[in-house]
Scaffold this active site. Structure first.
Site, PDB file in Angstrom:
ATOM      1  CG  ASP A  20      -2.006   1.318   1.348  1.00 12.43           C
ATOM      2  OD1 ASP A  20      -2.263   1.666   0.131  1.00 12.43           O
ATOM      3  OD2 ASP A  20      -2.165   1.770   2.437  1.00 12.43           O
ATOM      4  CG  HIS A  21       0.831   4.306  -2.891  1.00 10.43           C
ATOM      5  ND1 HIS A  21       0.093   4.481  -3.857  1.00 10.43           N
ATOM      6  CD2 HIS A  21       1.901   3.304  -3.436  1.00 10.43           C
ATOM      7  CE1 HIS A  21       0.813   4.057  -5.077  1.00 10.43           C
ATOM      8  NE2 HIS A  21       1.847   3.538  -4.683  1.00 10.43           N
TER       9      HIS A  21
ATOM     10  CE1 TYR B 175      -7.753   6.804   2.946  1.00 11.06           C
ATOM     11  CE2 TYR B 175      -7.612   8.274   1.199  1.00 11.06           C
ATOM     12  CZ  TYR B 175      -7.994   8.110   2.566  1.00 11.06           C
ATOM     13  OH  TYR B 175      -8.042   9.006   3.417  1.00 11.06           O
ATOM     14  CG  HIS B 176      -3.533   4.176  -3.783  1.00 10.70           C
ATOM     15  ND1 HIS B 176      -2.607   5.004  -4.223  1.00 10.70           N
ATOM     16  CD2 HIS B 176      -4.826   4.521  -4.126  1.00 10.70           C
ATOM     17  CE1 HIS B 176      -3.578   6.284  -4.476  1.00 10.70           C
ATOM     18  NE2 HIS B 176      -4.672   5.841  -4.516  1.00 10.70           N
ATOM     19  N   PRO B 177      -4.519  -0.380  -1.700  1.00 10.66           N
ATOM     20  CG  PRO B 177      -6.148  -1.628  -0.739  1.00 10.66           C
ATOM     21  CD  PRO B 177      -5.397  -0.222  -0.860  1.00 10.66           C
TER      22      PRO B 177
END
Length: 545
Positions: A290-291, A460-462
Protein backbone atom coordinates in the site's frame (compact mmCIF):
# COMPACT_ATOMS: atom_id res chain seq x y z
CA UNK A 1 -27.12 -21.08 -15.73
CA UNK A 2 -24.68 -18.27 -16.38
CA UNK A 3 -21.52 -18.36 -18.44
CA UNK A 4 -19.67 -16.13 -15.98
CA UNK A 5 -20.20 -15.02 -12.42
CA UNK A 6 -18.27 -11.91 -11.41
CA UNK A 7 -17.86 -11.37 -7.67
CA UNK A 8 -17.64 -7.67 -6.87
CA UNK A 9 -19.05 -4.68 -8.78
CA UNK A 10 -16.01 -2.51 -8.14
CA UNK A 11 -13.82 -0.93 -10.79
CA UNK A 12 -12.68 -4.21 -12.33
CA UNK A 13 -16.04 -5.96 -12.00
CA UNK A 14 -17.87 -3.13 -13.75
CA UNK A 15 -15.39 -3.18 -16.64
CA UNK A 16 -15.72 -6.94 -17.03
CA UNK A 17 -19.51 -6.89 -16.88
CA UNK A 18 -19.66 -4.15 -19.49
CA UNK A 19 -17.12 -5.68 -21.85
CA UNK A 20 -18.14 -9.36 -21.60
CA UNK A 21 -21.82 -8.62 -22.24
CA UNK A 22 -20.95 -6.85 -25.47
CA UNK A 23 -21.13 -10.43 -26.77
CA UNK A 24 -24.89 -11.17 -26.74
CA UNK A 25 -24.25 -14.92 -26.58
CA UNK A 26 -22.69 -14.67 -23.10
CA UNK A 27 -24.82 -14.53 -19.94
CA UNK A 28 -23.14 -12.77 -17.02
CA UNK A 29 -24.13 -12.46 -13.36
CA UNK A 30 -22.53 -9.66 -11.34
CA UNK A 31 -22.79 -9.94 -7.54
CA UNK A 32 -22.12 -7.01 -5.22
CA UNK A 33 -22.08 -7.10 -1.42
CA UNK A 34 -23.14 -3.46 -1.10
CA UNK A 35 -26.08 -1.36 -2.26
CA UNK A 36 -26.68 0.48 -5.56
CA UNK A 37 -24.79 3.72 -6.20
CA UNK A 38 -27.80 6.03 -6.25
CA UNK A 39 -27.04 8.28 -3.24
CA UNK A 40 -26.46 11.98 -3.97
CA UNK A 41 -23.26 12.10 -1.94
CA UNK A 42 -21.66 9.54 -4.28
CA UNK A 43 -22.07 11.83 -7.26
CA UNK A 44 -21.07 15.15 -5.63
CA UNK A 45 -17.26 15.13 -5.89
CA UNK A 46 -16.55 17.22 -2.79
CA UNK A 47 -18.80 15.02 -0.62
CA UNK A 48 -16.42 12.08 -0.67
CA UNK A 49 -15.59 12.40 3.04
CA UNK A 50 -19.28 11.76 3.82
CA UNK A 51 -18.85 8.30 2.31
CA UNK A 52 -16.21 7.25 4.83
CA UNK A 53 -17.58 4.90 7.50
CA UNK A 54 -20.97 4.92 5.79
CA UNK A 55 -23.10 2.09 4.42
CA UNK A 56 -21.03 2.38 1.23
CA UNK A 57 -17.74 1.61 2.96
CA UNK A 58 -16.38 -1.69 4.27
CA UNK A 59 -14.70 0.45 6.94
CA UNK A 60 -11.74 -1.83 7.50
CA UNK A 61 -8.97 -1.33 10.03
CA UNK A 62 -5.51 -2.84 10.01
CA UNK A 63 -4.05 -4.81 12.85
CA UNK A 64 -1.84 -2.64 15.13
CA UNK A 65 1.24 -1.69 13.15
CA UNK A 66 4.37 -2.75 14.98
CA UNK A 67 6.67 -0.20 13.29
CA UNK A 68 4.09 2.57 13.18
CA UNK A 69 3.60 3.30 16.88
CA UNK A 70 1.06 0.49 17.24
CA UNK A 71 -1.54 2.30 15.13
CA UNK A 72 -4.58 0.55 13.76
CA UNK A 73 -5.08 2.36 10.46
CA UNK A 74 -8.53 2.95 8.98
CA UNK A 75 -8.90 1.55 5.44
CA UNK A 76 -11.96 2.77 3.52
CA UNK A 77 -12.94 0.41 0.69
CA UNK A 78 -16.00 0.77 -1.50
CA UNK A 79 -18.89 -1.50 -0.58
CA UNK A 80 -21.26 -0.26 -3.27
CA UNK A 81 -21.81 -0.56 -7.00
CA UNK A 82 -18.71 1.04 -8.48
CA UNK A 83 -16.61 -0.11 -5.53
CA UNK A 84 -13.86 2.25 -4.49
CA UNK A 85 -14.34 4.27 -7.69
CA UNK A 86 -17.62 5.41 -6.08
CA UNK A 87 -15.91 6.74 -2.94
CA UNK A 88 -12.39 7.73 -4.04
CA UNK A 89 -10.79 11.09 -4.82
CA UNK A 90 -11.17 10.53 -8.59
CA UNK A 91 -7.50 11.19 -9.46
CA UNK A 92 -6.56 9.77 -12.86
CA UNK A 93 -2.99 8.49 -12.69
CA UNK A 94 -1.68 5.46 -14.55
CA UNK A 95 1.65 5.00 -12.83
CA UNK A 96 5.12 5.06 -14.30
CA UNK A 97 6.26 2.99 -17.29
CA UNK A 98 8.96 1.60 -14.98
CA UNK A 99 6.22 -0.09 -12.92
CA UNK A 100 4.82 -2.12 -15.78
CA UNK A 101 8.22 -2.97 -17.21
CA UNK A 102 9.16 -4.25 -13.74
CA UNK A 103 6.08 -6.51 -13.78
CA UNK A 104 7.25 -7.86 -17.12
CA UNK A 105 10.99 -8.10 -16.52
CA UNK A 106 11.26 -9.01 -12.82
CA UNK A 107 8.06 -10.99 -12.28
CA UNK A 108 7.77 -12.69 -15.67
CA UNK A 109 4.47 -10.98 -16.53
CA UNK A 110 4.79 -11.14 -20.29
CA UNK A 111 2.13 -9.02 -21.95
CA UNK A 112 1.89 -6.59 -19.02
CA UNK A 113 4.73 -4.17 -19.83
CA UNK A 114 4.13 -0.48 -20.44
CA UNK A 115 3.71 -0.75 -24.19
CA UNK A 116 1.32 -3.69 -23.67
CA UNK A 117 -0.81 -1.72 -21.22
CA UNK A 118 -0.87 1.60 -23.06
CA UNK A 119 -3.46 0.45 -25.65
CA UNK A 120 -5.83 -0.47 -22.82
CA UNK A 121 -5.42 2.88 -21.11
CA UNK A 122 -6.23 4.49 -24.44
CA UNK A 123 -9.23 2.22 -25.06
CA UNK A 124 -10.68 3.04 -21.65
CA UNK A 125 -10.16 6.79 -21.76
CA UNK A 126 -12.24 9.69 -23.01
CA UNK A 127 -9.97 12.63 -22.25
CA UNK A 128 -11.44 16.11 -22.54
CA UNK A 129 -8.16 17.30 -24.05
CA UNK A 130 -8.68 15.01 -27.04
CA UNK A 131 -6.66 12.18 -28.52
CA UNK A 132 -2.87 12.29 -28.52
CA UNK A 133 0.14 10.00 -28.38
CA UNK A 134 -0.71 9.26 -24.74
CA UNK A 135 -4.49 9.70 -24.54
CA UNK A 136 -7.74 8.38 -25.94
CA UNK A 137 -10.89 10.37 -26.61
CA UNK A 138 -13.55 7.75 -27.32
CA UNK A 139 -13.50 5.39 -24.34
CA UNK A 140 -16.14 5.11 -21.62
CA UNK A 141 -14.05 6.61 -18.78
CA UNK A 142 -14.40 10.40 -18.69
CA UNK A 143 -11.15 12.15 -17.73
CA UNK A 144 -11.18 15.94 -17.38
CA UNK A 145 -9.26 18.88 -15.98
CA UNK A 146 -10.57 20.13 -12.62
CA UNK A 147 -13.32 22.74 -12.79
CA UNK A 148 -12.35 24.32 -9.47
CA UNK A 149 -8.84 25.17 -8.33
CA UNK A 150 -8.17 26.37 -4.81
CA UNK A 151 -5.66 29.10 -4.04
CA UNK A 152 -3.81 26.64 -1.75
CA UNK A 153 -3.27 24.16 -4.56
CA UNK A 154 -2.14 26.89 -6.94
CA UNK A 155 0.28 28.25 -4.35
CA UNK A 156 1.87 24.82 -3.89
CA UNK A 157 2.36 24.33 -7.62
CA UNK A 158 3.89 27.79 -8.07
CA UNK A 159 6.14 27.38 -5.03
CA UNK A 160 7.32 23.94 -6.13
CA UNK A 161 8.25 25.30 -9.56
CA UNK A 162 10.03 28.16 -7.81
CA UNK A 163 11.94 25.59 -5.76
CA UNK A 164 13.14 23.84 -8.91
CA UNK A 165 10.45 21.29 -9.76
CA UNK A 166 9.32 20.97 -13.36
CA UNK A 167 5.85 22.17 -14.26
CA UNK A 168 3.98 19.13 -15.56
CA UNK A 169 0.56 19.44 -17.20
CA UNK A 170 0.28 15.68 -17.89
CA UNK A 171 1.50 13.10 -15.38
CA UNK A 172 0.33 10.36 -17.75
CA UNK A 173 2.37 11.67 -20.66
CA UNK A 174 6.02 11.56 -21.63
CA UNK A 175 7.30 12.26 -18.09
CA UNK A 176 5.84 11.73 -14.64
CA UNK A 177 8.22 14.03 -12.72
CA UNK A 178 7.11 17.49 -11.70
CA UNK A 179 4.08 19.29 -10.28
CA UNK A 180 0.70 20.44 -11.52
CA UNK A 181 -3.02 19.81 -11.27
CA UNK A 182 -4.42 16.30 -11.50
CA UNK A 183 -6.94 15.26 -14.09
CA UNK A 184 -9.98 13.57 -12.57
CA UNK A 185 -12.59 10.96 -13.47
CA UNK A 186 -15.57 13.29 -13.67
CA UNK A 187 -18.15 14.25 -16.27
CA UNK A 188 -20.09 17.51 -16.28
CA UNK A 189 -19.03 18.23 -12.70
CA UNK A 190 -20.10 14.80 -11.38
CA UNK A 191 -18.11 11.79 -10.23
CA UNK A 192 -17.68 9.38 -13.13
CA UNK A 193 -17.11 5.99 -11.55
CA UNK A 194 -16.42 2.68 -13.25
CA UNK A 195 -20.13 1.97 -12.80
CA UNK A 196 -21.01 5.17 -14.69
CA UNK A 197 -18.51 4.34 -17.41
CA UNK A 198 -19.09 0.63 -17.95
CA UNK A 199 -21.97 -0.84 -15.97
CA UNK A 200 -24.88 1.58 -16.25
CA UNK A 201 -24.62 1.80 -20.06
CA UNK A 202 -24.94 -2.01 -20.14
CA UNK A 203 -27.86 -2.15 -17.70
CA UNK A 204 -30.47 -2.80 -20.37
CA UNK A 205 -28.73 -5.80 -21.89
CA UNK A 206 -30.76 -9.00 -21.44
CA UNK A 207 -27.57 -11.01 -20.93
CA UNK A 208 -26.47 -9.05 -17.83
CA UNK A 209 -27.90 -9.63 -14.35
CA UNK A 210 -26.76 -7.43 -11.46
CA UNK A 211 -27.64 -8.33 -7.88
CA UNK A 212 -26.75 -6.09 -4.96
CA UNK A 213 -26.62 -6.82 -1.22
CA UNK A 214 -25.21 -10.26 -1.98
CA UNK A 215 -22.31 -11.42 0.19
CA UNK A 216 -20.44 -14.22 -1.58
CA UNK A 217 -19.26 -16.72 1.03
CA UNK A 218 -17.39 -19.30 -1.05
CA UNK A 219 -16.45 -20.48 -4.50
CA UNK A 220 -18.00 -23.87 -5.27
CA UNK A 221 -15.24 -26.24 -6.42
CA UNK A 222 -15.80 -29.73 -7.78
CA UNK A 223 -13.06 -31.99 -9.11
CA UNK A 224 -10.54 -29.16 -9.03
CA UNK A 225 -12.75 -26.78 -11.01
CA UNK A 226 -14.77 -23.75 -9.95
CA UNK A 227 -18.39 -24.43 -10.86
CA UNK A 228 -20.18 -21.58 -9.11
CA UNK A 229 -20.47 -19.54 -5.93
CA UNK A 230 -22.51 -19.47 -2.75
CA UNK A 231 -23.88 -16.16 -1.47
CA UNK A 232 -26.19 -14.73 1.17
CA UNK A 233 -28.95 -12.33 0.19
CA UNK A 234 -31.19 -10.90 2.90
CA UNK A 235 -30.39 -13.76 5.23
CA UNK A 236 -30.99 -16.55 2.72
CA UNK A 237 -28.21 -18.66 1.23
CA UNK A 238 -28.15 -19.25 -2.52
CA UNK A 239 -25.97 -21.29 -4.89
CA UNK A 240 -25.42 -20.27 -8.50
CA UNK A 241 -23.52 -22.31 -11.06
CA UNK A 242 -21.54 -21.32 -14.13
CA UNK A 243 -20.66 -22.95 -17.41
CA UNK A 244 -17.35 -21.16 -18.01
CA UNK A 245 -15.66 -19.30 -15.16
CA UNK A 246 -15.94 -17.65 -11.79
CA UNK A 247 -14.14 -14.29 -11.69
CA UNK A 248 -13.19 -12.67 -8.38
CA UNK A 249 -13.06 -8.87 -8.48
CA UNK A 250 -13.33 -8.09 -4.78
CA UNK A 251 -10.07 -6.17 -4.47
CA UNK A 252 -6.92 -6.63 -2.44
CA UNK A 253 -8.80 -7.48 0.78
CA UNK A 254 -11.85 -9.42 -0.30
CA UNK A 255 -10.44 -11.54 -3.13
CA UNK A 256 -7.75 -13.28 -1.04
CA UNK A 257 -10.24 -13.67 1.80
CA UNK A 258 -12.71 -15.43 -0.50
CA UNK A 259 -10.01 -17.66 -1.96
CA UNK A 260 -9.02 -18.76 1.55
CA UNK A 261 -12.63 -19.30 2.63
CA UNK A 262 -12.92 -21.54 -0.44
CA UNK A 263 -9.89 -23.63 0.51
CA UNK A 264 -7.29 -21.93 -1.69
CA UNK A 265 -4.41 -20.50 0.33
CA UNK A 266 -1.66 -21.39 2.82
CA UNK A 267 -2.60 -24.93 3.93
CA UNK A 268 -1.55 -24.60 7.56
CA UNK A 269 -3.42 -21.31 7.96
CA UNK A 270 -6.58 -22.78 6.43
CA UNK A 271 -6.43 -25.80 8.71
CA UNK A 272 -6.09 -23.53 11.75
CA UNK A 273 -9.54 -22.18 10.89
CA UNK A 274 -11.07 -25.54 9.98
CA UNK A 275 -11.17 -24.81 6.24
CA UNK A 276 -10.68 -27.86 4.02
CA UNK A 277 -7.67 -27.38 1.76
CA UNK A 278 -8.45 -27.49 -1.96
CA UNK A 279 -5.17 -26.00 -3.18
CA UNK A 280 -2.13 -25.19 -1.04
CA UNK A 281 -1.19 -21.71 -2.29
CA UNK A 282 1.03 -19.93 0.26
CA UNK A 283 1.04 -16.72 -1.79
CA UNK A 284 -2.66 -16.04 -1.27
CA UNK A 285 -2.90 -12.98 0.97
CA UNK A 286 0.85 -12.38 0.95
CA UNK A 287 2.71 -9.60 -0.91
CA UNK A 288 0.21 -6.98 0.34
CA UNK A 289 1.43 -3.48 -0.46
CA UNK A 290 0.00 0.00 0.00
CA UNK A 291 1.07 3.62 -0.38
CA UNK A 292 1.82 5.06 3.08
CA UNK A 293 1.58 8.77 3.73
CA UNK A 294 2.80 11.30 6.25
CA UNK A 295 0.85 14.56 6.47
CA UNK A 296 2.53 17.96 6.35
CA UNK A 297 0.12 20.70 7.50
CA UNK A 298 0.23 24.49 7.53
CA UNK A 299 -2.05 27.15 8.97
CA UNK A 300 -3.51 29.49 6.30
CA UNK A 301 -5.61 31.96 8.32
CA UNK A 302 -6.31 34.32 5.40
CA UNK A 303 -7.58 31.62 3.04
CA UNK A 304 -11.16 30.37 3.19
CA UNK A 305 -11.16 26.63 3.69
CA UNK A 306 -13.05 24.19 1.56
CA UNK A 307 -15.24 23.41 4.58
CA UNK A 308 -16.35 27.05 4.64
CA UNK A 309 -17.29 26.86 0.96
CA UNK A 310 -19.35 23.70 1.36
CA UNK A 311 -22.53 25.48 2.42
CA UNK A 312 -26.09 25.50 1.09
CA UNK A 313 -25.34 28.15 -1.52
CA UNK A 314 -22.59 26.18 -3.25
CA UNK A 315 -24.53 22.95 -2.87
CA UNK A 316 -27.44 24.58 -4.69
CA UNK A 317 -25.01 25.88 -7.30
CA UNK A 318 -23.77 22.35 -7.90
CA UNK A 319 -27.29 20.95 -8.08
CA UNK A 320 -28.29 23.56 -10.69
CA UNK A 321 -25.11 23.92 -12.74
CA UNK A 322 -22.60 21.27 -11.57
CA UNK A 323 -20.01 24.00 -11.10
CA UNK A 324 -18.23 25.64 -8.18
CA UNK A 325 -16.32 24.32 -5.15
CA UNK A 326 -18.47 21.19 -4.85
CA UNK A 327 -16.90 19.85 -8.04
CA UNK A 328 -13.52 19.57 -6.36
CA UNK A 329 -11.99 16.18 -5.67
CA UNK A 330 -10.27 17.83 -2.65
CA UNK A 331 -6.80 16.48 -3.59
CA UNK A 332 -6.58 18.87 -6.51
CA UNK A 333 -2.89 19.22 -7.22
CA UNK A 334 0.40 17.53 -6.56
CA UNK A 335 3.00 15.69 -8.53
CA UNK A 336 5.98 13.39 -8.35
CA UNK A 337 9.53 13.70 -7.05
CA UNK A 338 12.60 11.58 -6.34
CA UNK A 339 13.95 11.48 -2.83
CA UNK A 340 17.26 10.41 -4.36
CA UNK A 341 18.44 11.67 -7.75
CA UNK A 342 19.79 8.23 -8.66
CA UNK A 343 16.39 6.52 -8.61
CA UNK A 344 15.06 5.12 -11.92
CA UNK A 345 11.62 6.72 -11.37
CA UNK A 346 9.88 8.97 -8.82
CA UNK A 347 9.38 7.45 -5.40
CA UNK A 348 7.36 10.32 -3.88
CA UNK A 349 3.96 11.73 -4.80
CA UNK A 350 2.41 14.94 -3.42
CA UNK A 351 -1.32 15.34 -2.78
CA UNK A 352 -2.33 18.90 -1.92
CA UNK A 353 -5.55 19.51 0.00
CA UNK A 354 -7.08 22.93 0.83
CA UNK A 355 -7.93 21.64 4.33
CA UNK A 356 -5.97 20.18 7.27
CA UNK A 357 -5.94 16.38 6.88
CA UNK A 358 -6.16 14.73 10.30
CA UNK A 359 -7.09 11.29 11.63
CA UNK A 360 -7.07 9.68 8.21
CA UNK A 361 -9.58 12.19 6.90
CA UNK A 362 -12.16 11.33 9.55
CA UNK A 363 -11.84 14.56 11.55
CA UNK A 364 -13.77 17.59 10.34
CA UNK A 365 -11.51 20.62 9.80
CA UNK A 366 -11.73 23.09 12.68
CA UNK A 367 -9.24 25.61 11.35
CA UNK A 368 -8.08 27.18 8.14
CA UNK A 369 -5.17 25.29 6.71
CA UNK A 370 -3.72 23.20 3.92
CA UNK A 371 -2.12 19.77 3.73
CA UNK A 372 0.45 18.06 1.57
CA UNK A 373 0.13 14.31 1.86
CA UNK A 374 3.70 13.09 1.47
CA UNK A 375 3.15 9.77 -0.26
CA UNK A 376 5.66 6.96 -0.77
CA UNK A 377 4.92 5.34 -4.13
CA UNK A 378 7.95 3.02 -4.43
CA UNK A 379 7.19 0.75 -1.49
CA UNK A 380 9.40 -2.07 -0.23
CA UNK A 381 7.42 -3.19 2.81
CA UNK A 382 5.11 -6.18 2.31
CA UNK A 383 2.25 -7.36 4.49
CA UNK A 384 -0.48 -9.99 4.42
CA UNK A 385 -4.22 -10.63 4.50
CA UNK A 386 -5.25 -13.54 6.75
CA UNK A 387 -8.49 -15.05 7.91
CA UNK A 388 -9.80 -13.98 11.27
CA UNK A 389 -12.40 -16.71 11.14
CA UNK A 390 -13.93 -19.25 8.79
CA UNK A 391 -17.14 -17.24 9.10
CA UNK A 392 -17.30 -15.11 5.91
CA UNK A 393 -19.11 -12.36 7.79
CA UNK A 394 -16.02 -11.76 9.91
CA UNK A 395 -13.54 -9.25 8.56
CA UNK A 396 -10.09 -10.56 7.71
CA UNK A 397 -6.88 -9.58 9.43
CA UNK A 398 -5.19 -6.80 7.45
CA UNK A 399 -1.48 -6.24 8.06
CA UNK A 400 0.20 -3.95 5.50
CA UNK A 401 3.38 -4.03 7.65
CA UNK A 402 3.92 -0.30 7.19
CA UNK A 403 7.58 0.77 7.46
CA UNK A 404 8.78 -2.79 8.00
CA UNK A 405 11.48 -2.11 5.41
CA UNK A 406 13.70 0.70 6.77
CA UNK A 407 14.10 2.16 3.29
CA UNK A 408 10.46 3.28 3.35
CA UNK A 409 10.78 5.49 6.40
CA UNK A 410 14.06 6.98 5.17
CA UNK A 411 12.44 8.03 1.88
CA UNK A 412 9.53 9.67 3.72
CA UNK A 413 11.90 11.58 5.99
CA UNK A 414 13.81 12.92 2.97
CA UNK A 415 10.52 13.85 1.32
CA UNK A 416 9.43 15.89 4.34
CA UNK A 417 12.58 17.96 3.94
CA UNK A 418 11.74 18.52 0.26
CA UNK A 419 8.20 19.68 0.97
CA UNK A 420 9.47 22.02 3.68
CA UNK A 421 11.75 23.60 1.09
CA UNK A 422 8.74 24.09 -1.19
CA UNK A 423 6.80 25.74 1.65
CA UNK A 424 9.62 28.23 2.13
CA UNK A 425 9.14 29.63 -1.38
CA UNK A 426 6.58 32.23 -2.45
CA UNK A 427 3.61 32.20 -2.80
CA UNK A 428 3.27 29.33 -0.33
CA UNK A 429 5.59 31.04 2.14
CA UNK A 430 3.36 34.11 2.08
CA UNK A 431 0.16 32.12 2.46
CA UNK A 432 1.25 29.83 5.31
CA UNK A 433 1.43 31.39 8.76
CA UNK A 434 2.80 28.39 10.64
CA UNK A 435 3.76 24.77 10.19
CA UNK A 436 1.29 22.59 12.10
CA UNK A 437 2.88 19.23 11.26
CA UNK A 438 5.44 17.87 11.67
CA UNK A 439 5.95 21.16 13.55
CA UNK A 440 8.84 23.64 13.55
CA UNK A 441 10.53 22.01 16.53
CA UNK A 442 11.04 18.67 14.78
CA UNK A 443 14.17 18.96 12.67
CA UNK A 444 16.54 16.05 13.35
CA UNK A 445 16.12 12.87 11.30
CA UNK A 446 15.39 10.83 14.43
CA UNK A 447 12.62 13.27 15.36
CA UNK A 448 11.14 13.03 11.87
CA UNK A 449 11.32 9.23 11.92
CA UNK A 450 9.32 9.25 15.14
CA UNK A 451 6.83 11.67 13.57
CA UNK A 452 6.38 9.41 10.53
CA UNK A 453 5.81 6.37 12.73
CA UNK A 454 3.13 8.21 14.71
CA UNK A 455 1.52 9.85 11.70
CA UNK A 456 1.71 7.21 8.96
CA UNK A 457 -1.57 6.54 7.22
CA UNK A 458 -2.92 5.04 4.01
CA UNK A 459 -3.53 6.60 0.62
CA UNK A 460 -6.11 3.84 0.02
CA UNK A 461 -4.14 1.86 -2.58
CA UNK A 462 -3.80 -1.77 -1.40
CA UNK A 463 -2.60 -4.21 -4.04
CA UNK A 464 -0.67 -7.41 -4.54
CA UNK A 465 -2.36 -9.98 -2.30
CA UNK A 466 -3.11 -12.35 -5.22
CA UNK A 467 0.01 -11.50 -7.16
CA UNK A 468 0.48 -12.33 -10.82
CA UNK A 469 3.65 -13.86 -12.16
CA UNK A 470 5.16 -16.00 -14.87
CA UNK A 471 5.91 -19.66 -14.38
CA UNK A 472 8.33 -20.33 -11.52
CA UNK A 473 8.32 -16.65 -10.51
CA UNK A 474 8.01 -15.56 -6.92
CA UNK A 475 6.26 -12.49 -5.54
CA UNK A 476 8.09 -9.82 -3.55
CA UNK A 477 7.43 -11.84 -0.38
CA UNK A 478 9.36 -14.80 -1.83
CA UNK A 479 6.27 -16.96 -2.36
CA UNK A 480 4.88 -18.50 -5.53
CA UNK A 481 2.56 -16.12 -7.35
CA UNK A 482 -1.19 -16.76 -7.08
CA UNK A 483 -2.33 -16.19 -10.67
CA UNK A 484 -0.63 -16.68 -14.01
CA UNK A 485 -0.26 -14.02 -16.69
CA UNK A 486 -3.82 -14.66 -17.86
CA UNK A 487 -5.00 -14.12 -14.26
CA UNK A 488 -6.03 -17.76 -13.81
CA UNK A 489 -5.74 -19.04 -10.25
CA UNK A 490 -3.04 -21.65 -9.98
CA UNK A 491 -4.30 -25.03 -8.79
CA UNK A 492 -8.00 -24.56 -9.68
CA UNK A 493 -9.53 -24.50 -13.15
CA UNK A 494 -12.28 -22.11 -14.19
CA UNK A 495 -11.29 -19.43 -11.66
CA UNK A 496 -9.65 -16.05 -12.20
CA UNK A 497 -8.86 -12.98 -10.15
CA UNK A 498 -9.19 -9.63 -11.90
CA UNK A 499 -8.59 -6.61 -9.67
CA UNK A 500 -5.78 -4.67 -7.96
CA UNK A 501 -4.77 -7.73 -5.95
CA UNK A 502 -3.02 -9.23 -9.00
CA UNK A 503 -0.52 -6.35 -9.30
CA UNK A 504 2.94 -7.71 -8.42
CA UNK A 505 3.95 -4.29 -7.10
CA UNK A 506 1.99 -1.12 -6.39
CA UNK A 507 2.26 1.40 -9.26
CA UNK A 508 3.70 4.85 -8.74
CA UNK A 509 0.42 6.71 -8.41
CA UNK A 510 -3.27 6.29 -7.72
CA UNK A 511 -4.46 2.79 -8.55
CA UNK A 512 -7.93 3.19 -10.05
CA UNK A 513 -6.81 3.79 -13.64
CA UNK A 514 -4.41 0.79 -13.59
CA UNK A 515 -7.17 -1.45 -12.19
CA UNK A 516 -9.50 -0.43 -15.00
CA UNK A 517 -6.80 -1.09 -17.59
CA UNK A 518 -6.07 -4.52 -16.10
CA UNK A 519 -9.76 -5.40 -16.38
CA UNK A 520 -9.89 -4.11 -19.97
CA UNK A 521 -7.06 -6.48 -20.91
CA UNK A 522 -8.56 -9.30 -18.86
CA UNK A 523 -11.82 -8.97 -20.80
CA UNK A 524 -9.92 -9.78 -23.98
CA UNK A 525 -8.12 -12.73 -22.35
CA UNK A 526 -11.35 -14.16 -20.95
CA UNK A 527 -13.19 -13.73 -24.24
CA UNK A 528 -10.44 -15.46 -26.18
CA UNK A 529 -9.70 -12.34 -28.21
CA UNK A 530 -6.14 -11.53 -29.15
CA UNK A 531 -4.80 -8.80 -26.85
CA UNK A 532 -4.37 -5.37 -28.39
CA UNK A 533 -1.00 -4.92 -30.06
CA UNK A 534 1.70 -3.30 -27.96
CA UNK A 535 2.09 0.38 -28.74
CA UNK A 536 4.91 2.85 -28.42
CA UNK A 537 3.62 6.40 -27.94
CA UNK A 538 5.83 7.55 -30.82
CA UNK A 539 4.01 5.16 -33.17
CA UNK A 540 0.67 6.72 -32.29
CA UNK A 541 2.09 10.21 -32.71
CA UNK A 542 3.34 9.35 -36.18
CA UNK A 543 0.00 7.80 -37.11
CA UNK A 544 -1.73 11.10 -36.30
CA UNK A 545 0.16 12.93 -39.05
Amino acid sequence: MYDYVIVGAGSAGCVLAGRLTENPSLNVLLLEAGPPDDADEIHIPAALNLLFQSTYDWGYRTVPQERAAGQSVYWPRGRVVGGSSSINAMIYIRGNKHDYNTWRDEYGCDGWGYTDMLPYFLRAECNSRGASAFHGDSGPLSVVDPKFRSSSASAFVDAAVGAGAAANADFNGASQDGVGFYQVTQKDGRRWSAADAYLHPAAGRPNLTVRTDCLVTSVLIEGGRAVGVRYIHRGTEHDVRVQSEVILSGGAVNSPQLLMLSGIGPADHLREHGVAVVADSPGVGANLSDHPIASALWSTPKVRSLAEMAGPRNLLRWQLTHTGPMTTNVAQAGGFARSDAGLPAPDIQWHVLPVPFRNGGLSDPTERGMSVLVTLVAVRSRGRIQLRSADPRHRPLIDPAYLSDPADIEALVRAISIVREIASVKPMRKMCAAELAPGPDLRADDELRDFVRRDVNTLYHPVGSCAMGGESRLDASGLATVVDTELRVRGVDGLRVVDASVMPTVPRGNTNAPTIAIAERAADLISGRAPLAALEPSELALAAF
